[in-house]
Design a protein around this motif. Structure first.
Motif, PDB file in Angstrom:
ATOM      1  N   ASP A 142      -7.808   0.112  -6.725  1.00  0.00           N
ATOM      2  CA  ASP A 142      -7.672  -0.022  -5.865  1.00  0.00           C
ATOM      3  C   ASP A 142      -6.133   0.283  -4.539  1.00  0.00           C
ATOM      4  O   ASP A 142      -6.427   0.197  -3.351  1.00  0.00           O
ATOM      5  CB  ASP A 142      -7.641  -1.570  -5.599  1.00  0.00           C
ATOM      6  CG  ASP A 142      -6.059  -2.395  -5.962  1.00  0.00           C
ATOM      7  OD1 ASP A 142      -5.612  -1.495  -7.398  1.00  0.00           O
ATOM      8  OD2 ASP A 142      -5.115  -2.892  -6.015  1.00  0.00           O
ATOM      9  N   LYS A 143      -5.287   1.340  -5.034  1.00  0.00           N
ATOM     10  CA  LYS A 143      -4.170   2.040  -4.594  1.00  0.00           C
ATOM     11  C   LYS A 143      -5.030   2.973  -3.900  1.00  0.00           C
ATOM     12  O   LYS A 143      -5.027   4.791  -4.396  1.00  0.00           O
ATOM     13  CB  LYS A 143      -2.822   1.739  -5.425  1.00  0.00           C
ATOM     14  CG  LYS A 143      -2.431   0.944  -6.408  1.00  0.00           C
ATOM     15  CD  LYS A 143      -2.141   0.247  -5.921  1.00  0.00           C
ATOM     16  CE  LYS A 143      -1.164  -1.161  -5.947  1.00  0.00           C
ATOM     17  NZ  LYS A 143      -2.238  -2.434  -6.483  1.00  0.00           N
ATOM     18  N   THR A 144      -5.917   3.026  -2.829  1.00  0.00           N
ATOM     19  CA  THR A 144      -6.258   4.199  -2.108  1.00  0.00           C
ATOM     20  C   THR A 144      -6.109   5.542  -1.337  1.00  0.00           C
ATOM     21  O   THR A 144      -6.398   6.181  -1.933  1.00  0.00           O
ATOM     22  CB  THR A 144      -7.293   3.797  -0.820  1.00  0.00           C
ATOM     23  OG1 THR A 144      -6.542   2.519  -0.101  1.00  0.00           O
ATOM     24  CG2 THR A 144      -8.830   2.851  -2.253  1.00  0.00           C
ATOM     25  N   VAL A 145      -4.335   4.992  -0.940  1.00  0.00           N
ATOM     26  CA  VAL A 145      -3.492   5.984  -0.790  1.00  0.00           C
ATOM     27  C   VAL A 145      -2.588   6.162  -1.327  1.00  0.00           C
ATOM     28  O   VAL A 145      -1.512   7.756  -1.586  1.00  0.00           O
ATOM     29  CB  VAL A 145      -2.294   5.456   0.627  1.00  0.00           C
ATOM     30  CG1 VAL A 145      -3.972   5.437   1.633  1.00  0.00           C
ATOM     31  CG2 VAL A 145      -2.127   4.774   0.754  1.00  0.00           C
ATOM     32  N   LYS A 192       0.712  -0.849  -0.129  1.00  0.00           N
ATOM     33  CA  LYS A 192       0.171  -0.006   0.136  1.00  0.00           C
ATOM     34  C   LYS A 192       1.087   1.061  -0.107  1.00  0.00           C
ATOM     35  O   LYS A 192       1.343   1.926   1.393  1.00  0.00           O
ATOM     36  CB  LYS A 192      -0.865   0.177   1.277  1.00  0.00           C
ATOM     37  CG  LYS A 192      -1.851  -0.864   1.317  1.00  0.00           C
ATOM     38  CD  LYS A 192      -3.598  -0.007   1.583  1.00  0.00           C
ATOM     39  CE  LYS A 192      -4.553  -1.048   1.208  1.00  0.00           C
ATOM     40  NZ  LYS A 192      -5.512  -0.414   0.789  1.00  0.00           N
ATOM     41  N   LEU A 193       1.706   1.279  -1.116  1.00  0.00           N
ATOM     42  CA  LEU A 193       1.872   3.023  -0.734  1.00  0.00           C
ATOM     43  C   LEU A 193       1.350   4.101  -1.216  1.00  0.00           C
ATOM     44  O   LEU A 193       0.318   4.178  -1.903  1.00  0.00           O
ATOM     45  CB  LEU A 193       3.490   2.520  -2.672  1.00  0.00           C
ATOM     46  CG  LEU A 193       3.523   1.002  -2.713  1.00  0.00           C
ATOM     47  CD1 LEU A 193       4.552   1.549  -4.619  1.00  0.00           C
ATOM     48  CD2 LEU A 193       4.944   1.411  -1.663  1.00  0.00           C
ATOM     49  N   SER A 194       2.199   4.986  -0.475  1.00  0.00           N
ATOM     50  CA  SER A 194       1.521   6.439  -0.649  1.00  0.00           C
ATOM     51  C   SER A 194       2.810   7.986  -1.485  1.00  0.00           C
ATOM     52  O   SER A 194       1.391   8.191  -2.024  1.00  0.00           O
ATOM     53  CB  SER A 194       1.157   7.128   1.078  1.00  0.00           C
ATOM     54  OG  SER A 194       2.734   7.293   1.265  1.00  0.00           O
ATOM     55  N   LYS A 195       3.397   6.620  -1.711  1.00  0.00           N
ATOM     56  CA  LYS A 195       4.757   7.997  -2.684  1.00  0.00           C
ATOM     57  C   LYS A 195       5.148   6.882  -2.724  1.00  0.00           C
ATOM     58  O   LYS A 195       5.812   5.924  -2.146  1.00  0.00           O
ATOM     59  CB  LYS A 195       5.443   8.513  -2.301  1.00  0.00           C
ATOM     60  CG  LYS A 195       4.113  10.316  -1.573  1.00  0.00           C
ATOM     61  CD  LYS A 195       5.287  11.273  -1.085  1.00  0.00           C
ATOM     62  CE  LYS A 195       4.392  12.684  -1.141  1.00  0.00           C
ATOM     63  NZ  LYS A 195       2.975  12.152   0.247  1.00  0.00           N
TER      64      LYS A 195
END
Ligand SMILES: *[C@@H]1O[C@H](CO)[C@@H](O)[C@H](O)[C@H]1NC(C)=O
Ligand SMILES: *[C@@H]1O[C@H](CO)[C@@H](O)[C@H](O)[C@H]1NC(C)=O
Ligand SMILES: *[C@@H]1O[C@H](CO)[C@@H](O)[C@H](O)[C@H]1NC(C)=O
Ligand SMILES: *[C@@H]1O[C@H](CO)[C@@H](O)[C@H](O)[C@H]1NC(C)=O
Length: 329
Positions: free
Chosen positions: A236-239, A214-217
């Motif tokens: 689906d990569k919500t963050v 779950k990557l943010s950046k």
């Protein structure tokens, strides 16, 4: 409790108790600090009050808990810290935050004894002149939330052991001389990870496992990475807010890539990415975009923002057309 809150509360605790003389520096920690000081090759004024048989919890750059254990060591912006970090750093067993930054004369490796600091939440080694490998022993620091080993001269591979750090929120290794590929063990380990590996010499494809994290950046710009990177995207990569693949050798079809709704900054410039721009790109409230110098073709999607960006961010492709570039024929 977030590590930031923790740190702030420690500082306040430290300030509140300073005048009341509650601390009693633990002798093991005092000895370790004195060894660290004497391992540097000059008599740095930075450590001028690190003197034997004095209360080490009152020394500059040091913070203790109520038991007199050193929990914070922060040394920064000093060019009189000359030489290497002593392996005695591993004896500060209660450390929670260790920061060495803007120390131009701090050289040599990170001692492997760092793996003994199992209470560490923050390790920040930024903008010094350190070199050598990234120690695999870092994989033992299970509580680590923030790992910054940036803007130094570290070389060698990224140790696969780092994938054992399941509490990481920041894994920043940019601005070094790291080689080899990104370990295949990376991924699915974190809930909100900022992964910045830019300005290194990494090569090979990005492992598919990273698509499960779950990557943010994520920024891997200015490396020699190749192959497909389309699995980094997905609704689906919500963050996920920032993706930079800039200046690598990526080669994949961008046409059907499913872009996440939260994406704000997208930079895929200077690769060999082909196909067309996904329709959804026109609907995202992007803050920046650069898709220049690829092999993209077709009409730039219409919508709220894309036409407001400079044409240069779309230039040097195979046959992109439409605003902000000239109309399609
Ligand atoms: C190091 O500097 C301190 C003053 O900052 C001085 O008292 C001490 O004698 C010096 N030690 C050496 C070995 O030069
Ligand atoms: C420390 O670094 C500075 C550059 O910031 C340099 O001018 C100086 O000579 C260095 N000192 C030593 C003892 O290497
Ligand atoms: C890095 O450290 C040097 C001093 O060694 C300083 O001049 C420079 O501004 C620092 N860079 C950043 C980005 O903070
Ligand atoms: C994820 O981490 C970033 C810092 O990299 C933070 O700003 C953001 O609020 C976090 N998001 C969530 C959903 O925890």
């Amino acid at each position: 409790m977030s590590s930031f809150v923790l740190l702030v509360s420690f500082f306040f605790y430290f300030l509140n108790n300073f005048s009341e003389g509650k601390f009693a520096c633990h002798p093991n920690d005092r000895n370790a600090l004195l060894q660290i000081k004497s391992h540097f090759i000059n008599n740095a004024s930075t450590f001028s009050n690190w003197v034997p048989n004095t209360e080490c919890c009152y020394w500059s750059n040091v913070g203790c808990d109520e038991d007199g254990r050193v929990v914070i060591l922060v040394v920064n912006d000093a060019d009189d810290v000359v030489g290497q970090l002593s392996p005695a750093i591993g004896d500060l067993r209660y450390l929670q935050a260790l920061r060495f930054w803007n120390l131009p004369n701090l050289t040599g490796p990170i001692p492997s004894t760092i793996g003994k600091l199992t209470k560490l939440l923050i390790l920040d080694i930024n903008n010094n002149s350190m070199s050598g490998p990234i120690p695999k022993e870092l994989g033992r620091l299970k509580k680590l939330e923030q790992l910054f080993i940036t803007s130094n001269k570290f070389s060698g591979y990224i140790p696969p052991d780092l994938s054992r750090l399941s509490n990481l929120v920041y894994l920043h290794l940019f601005g070094n001389k790291l080689t080899g590929s990104i370990p295949a063990s990376f991924g699915s380990f974190n809930t909100n990870l900022s992964l910045l590996l830019y300005d290194n010499q990494l090569s090979g494809p990005i492992p598919k496992s990273i698509g499960q994290a779950k990557l943010s950046k994520v920024s891997v710009s200015n490396n020699q990475l190749s192959g497909d990177a389309s699995f980094l995207f997905g609704s689906d990569k919500t963050v996920l807010t920032d993706v930079s693949l800039r200046n690598n050798k990526f080669k994949f079809d961008f046409s059907n890539v499913d872009l996440p709704q939260g994406l704000r900054n997208l930079d895929i410039a200077h690769n060999m990415i082909y196909g067309s721009l996904p329709k959804r790109l026109g609907q995202l409230p992007l803050q920046s975009i650069d898709v220049s110098y690829n092999k993209l073709c077709g009409k730039i999607p219409t919508g709220r923002r894309l036409k407001t960006f400079s044409p240069s961010f779309f230039a040097h492709n195979k046959c992109l057309c439409g605003a902000p570039l000239p109309p399609c024929k």
